[in-house]
Design a protein around this motif. Structure first.
Motif, mmCIF file in Angstrom:
data_model
loop_
_atom_site.group_PDB
_atom_site.id
_atom_site.type_symbol
_atom_site.label_atom_id
_atom_site.label_comp_id
_atom_site.label_asym_id
_atom_site.label_seq_id
_atom_site.Cartn_x
_atom_site.Cartn_y
_atom_site.Cartn_z
ATOM 1 N N LEU A 257 58.698 58.623 65.114
ATOM 2 C CA LEU A 257 58.753 59.301 63.817
ATOM 3 C C LEU A 257 57.386 59.791 63.379
ATOM 4 O O LEU A 257 57.297 60.795 62.652
ATOM 5 C CB LEU A 257 59.378 58.379 62.770
ATOM 6 C CG LEU A 257 60.895 58.223 62.951
ATOM 7 C CD1 LEU A 257 61.447 57.100 62.106
ATOM 8 C CD2 LEU A 257 61.621 59.522 62.635
ATOM 9 N N TYR A 260 57.481 63.027 64.945
ATOM 10 C CA TYR A 260 58.368 63.943 64.219
ATOM 11 C C TYR A 260 57.598 64.634 63.090
ATOM 12 O O TYR A 260 57.792 65.824 62.822
ATOM 13 C CB TYR A 260 59.563 63.189 63.631
ATOM 14 C CG TYR A 260 60.839 63.339 64.427
ATOM 15 C CD1 TYR A 260 61.490 64.569 64.519
ATOM 16 C CD2 TYR A 260 61.406 62.265 65.093
ATOM 17 C CE1 TYR A 260 62.658 64.719 65.238
ATOM 18 C CE2 TYR A 260 62.575 62.397 65.826
ATOM 19 C CZ TYR A 260 63.197 63.627 65.893
ATOM 20 O OH TYR A 260 64.355 63.785 66.618
ATOM 21 N N CYS A 271 61.579 60.214 56.978
ATOM 22 C CA CYS A 271 61.743 59.543 58.274
ATOM 23 C C CYS A 271 61.951 58.046 58.078
ATOM 24 O O CYS A 271 61.244 57.417 57.295
ATOM 25 C CB CYS A 271 60.511 59.776 59.145
ATOM 26 S SG CYS A 271 60.197 61.509 59.543
#
Length: 637
Positions: A257, A260, A271
């Motif tokens: 994440l 991400y 997230c």
């Protein structure tokens, strides 16, 4: 009586007095909306222009709505929110001031706070007198991180930074992605997971154990953020090539994440890392006094299925239809079942099966520009028939079928797999796991990889076995004997588990191999020529893929989206890079690459009628770029 009207304005007859009461404890003011409000006067609403002045007069720290931070619009947390379903009036937000402000990782700027900000927000004396830029702050931190010689120490330093200054962490990662990616992700994250119990400081996600069965929705509601767009979840049973690490597998969702956000631009508050703790079969961990998970054998069967089912529907209930749930590092027997079970009811994606497949297919499509021929004209041999190997094989077959219009069954016959018992052939069908059966072709049994290479004569050799040093000198030499440019992909992570090193591949093939690996290797010099190995890193795919799903409001993942992501990645490799033997573009351009992939994925979503964010933007690439989170500091006033 106070209420929000349809336009998003706070209304009420005595709003000024209400603000005064709310802000009486000004130094510890909680986060709340502020901006241009309205006051009812004789039954009519009029704009309240004094609201900001009232706030400043009562000591609240206020983010500047005109702060120049790149694309997107501000949300309630002062972050870019163009990835939200609707764009609203760009409100400003108040944050706690004084010492509390310095302890808030989302809003802390450290020495970058200006003199004006320090005066306004009760920071005088809490910081040294010097005021610096974010760029100098970044330079100093990078210098300090480089002083650590042990990769795990660098990992811990970066995690500490994320916990005290979120924007600086992401700016550092974005600006130095090639240097820091191996620290925040593979291979260092593998060691971090192995030692997670020792290095654990503060929770960075949700831990859902078997003890919470029947209460998972309640657990999800304990997470402070409500607008979640991406969840990465693991049960820790198959962490990289390291096996069952139980609850300590949390390092994987946290790392994914982070990427991400840094590489795909999904805002951090959207997230959510999750670990499902059903126990572990790792005896060493069960006896480790520092282990942070349940001390019990791993739950299986109905107990496991019921817990995962409750989790999946609790997520959908709490966060809606469009939240992306990414399965990460589940063992084969659960990974395929979970993906098949929920792909028609949830927005789900398995990075080990689908993400790896996308990045490998992208690399192969780029490599074809060097070796010529279509995908269907090549023969593929895999070492490893687990979720990664079979996932890659299936996506290659899908792309062949799309290009040639031949059936999927016909295309699969160009692809062969070797597992621990040898070549997968039809005579073994009765004992094969269901996901291996499509690859059981008619052929005599072959026991070893070397014999399979000599008989099948593949043009592409792919390793996804999780076993190091299995592409031996004899195997590589055999590949080079009947291929002018053999494509060799040693994908297993971490570095210690790679099927061969870059140096071995180039040396044994006499420099003819087109090589890429799962973990990074340094360039290799041979006979005066420098060979730069590619890295088939999932980070090329999943951040942009997830961004494409989010910006289009997609409700289901379709195979055509995976193919589109692979083609978009291959197109990012320039002729100059191909001439150097590279089949993947430099990671320093990853945000632009992610935007291209996001646009391609979103375009398929709109074409298939799976997108809900309407109308479709005229330029999806520009729209994707505008939606990306910016780590540049906001100005306070």
């Amino acid at each position: 009586m106070l209420s929000w009207n349809r336009g998003g304005f706070l209304t009420g007859g005595r709003i000024s007095e209400w603000w005064q009461r709310l802000l009486r404890t000004r130094r510890e003011a909680a986060m709340f909306w502020c901006g241009r409000g309205v006051r009812e006067t004789n039954g009519k609403e009029v704009l309240i222009e004094s609201t900001m002045e009232e706030l400043r007069g009562n000591g609240a720290s206020v983010l500047d709505p005109k702060s120049e931070v790149g694309g997107g619009v501000q949300d309630v947390h002062g972050e870019d929110r163009a990835t939200e379903e609707q764009l609203v009036t760009p409100w400003t937000v108040s944050v706690a001031s004084g010492y509390t402000l310095l302890r808030d990782p989302r809003h802390n700027k450290g020495l970058v706070f200006s003199e004006k900000e320090r005066n306004a927000h009760y920071l005088l004396g809490l910081l040294p007198p010097v005021s610096i830029t974010q760029e100098l702050q970044e330079k100093k931190l990078l210098y300090n991180i480089r002083q650590y010689k042990v990769p795990l120490q660098r990992y811990m330093a970066l995690m500490d930074l994320q916990e005290r200054n979120e924007r600086l962490f992401y700016k550092l990662l974005i600006d130095n992605v090639e240097e820091l990616l191996p620290i925040i992700y593979t291979p260092t994250v593998g060691e971090a997971c192995q030692k997670y119990g020792c290095i654990f400081r503060r929770p960075q996600g949700l831990y859902i154990s078997s003890k919470e069965k029947g209460r998972i929705l309640e657990v999800l509601k304990n997470w402070p953020e409500r607008s979640i767009q991406v969840i990465v979840v693991t049960d820790g049973e198959r962490i990289l090539g390291l096996g069952d690490l139980g609850c300590q597998g949390m390092g994987i969702p946290v790392g994914k994440l982070s990427l991400y956000t840094a590489l795909g631009g999904i805002r951090p508050s959207a997230c959510l890392p999750v670990t499902i703790d059903v126990g572990t079969n790792n005896e060493k961990l069960l006896k480790d006094e520092f282990y942070i998970g349940l001390r019990q054998k791993r739950a299986t069967g109905q107990e496991y299925s019921e817990l995962l089912h409750e989790f999946m529907y609790a997520v959908k209930h709490n966060y809606g239809e469009k939240v992306l749930i990414q399965f990460e590092d589940f063992a084969n027997h659960n990974a395929f079942e979970l993906l098949a079970k929920y792909c028609t009811t949830h927005l789900v994606f398995n990075d080990d099966i689908q993400g790896t497949a996308c990045v490998v297919l992208g690399g192969i499509l780029a490599a074809l520009k060097l070796v010529c021929g279509t995908l269907a004209e090549h023969t593929f041999l895999f070492l490893g028939a687990g979720e990664a190997g079979t996932g890659i094989a299936e996506l290659i077959a899908l792309m062949m079928s799309k290009q040639t219009k031949a059936s999927l069954e016909v295309c699969r016959k160009k692809i062969w797999l070797v597992d621990s018992k040898g070549l997968i052939v039809s005579s073994r069908r009765g004992s094969l796991q269901h996901f291996k059966k499509p690859w059981a072709h008619e052929h005599e049994p072959i026991g070893s990889l070397l014999d399979a290479v000599k008989v099948i004569k593949p043009t592409v050799l792919i390793g996804s076995s999780g076993m190091g040093s299995t592409f031996t000198k004899e195997v590589v030499e055999a590949m080079a004997s009947f291929n002018e440019r053999p494509i060799i992909l040693a994908l297993s992570n971490p570095t210690s588990q790679s099927e061969c090193t870059a140096e071995e591949a180039y040396t044994w093939s006499k420099g003819h191999a087109i090589f890429a690996s799962g973990s990074p290797f340094d360039p290799v010099e041979q006979n005066g020529k420098v060979y730069v190995p590619g890295q088939a890193n999932n980070a090329y795919i999943f951040p942009g893929f997830g961004l494409g799903l989010v910006i289009s409001g997609t409700i289901r993942v379709h195979d055509d989206m995976l193919l589109a992501a692979s083609e978009a990645l291959a197109k990012q490799v320039t002729k100059e890079q191909l001439d150097k033997g590279l089949i993947y573009p430099p990671l320093e351009n990853i945000r632009k690459i992610s935007a291209q992939i996001a646009a391609s994925v979103a375009a398929v979503a709109y074409e298939l009628g799976l997108a809900t964010h309407l109308p479709q933007p005229s330029d999806l690439v520009k729209f994707a770029e505008s939606c990306m989170y910016s780590p540049v500091y906001r100005r306070y006033r």
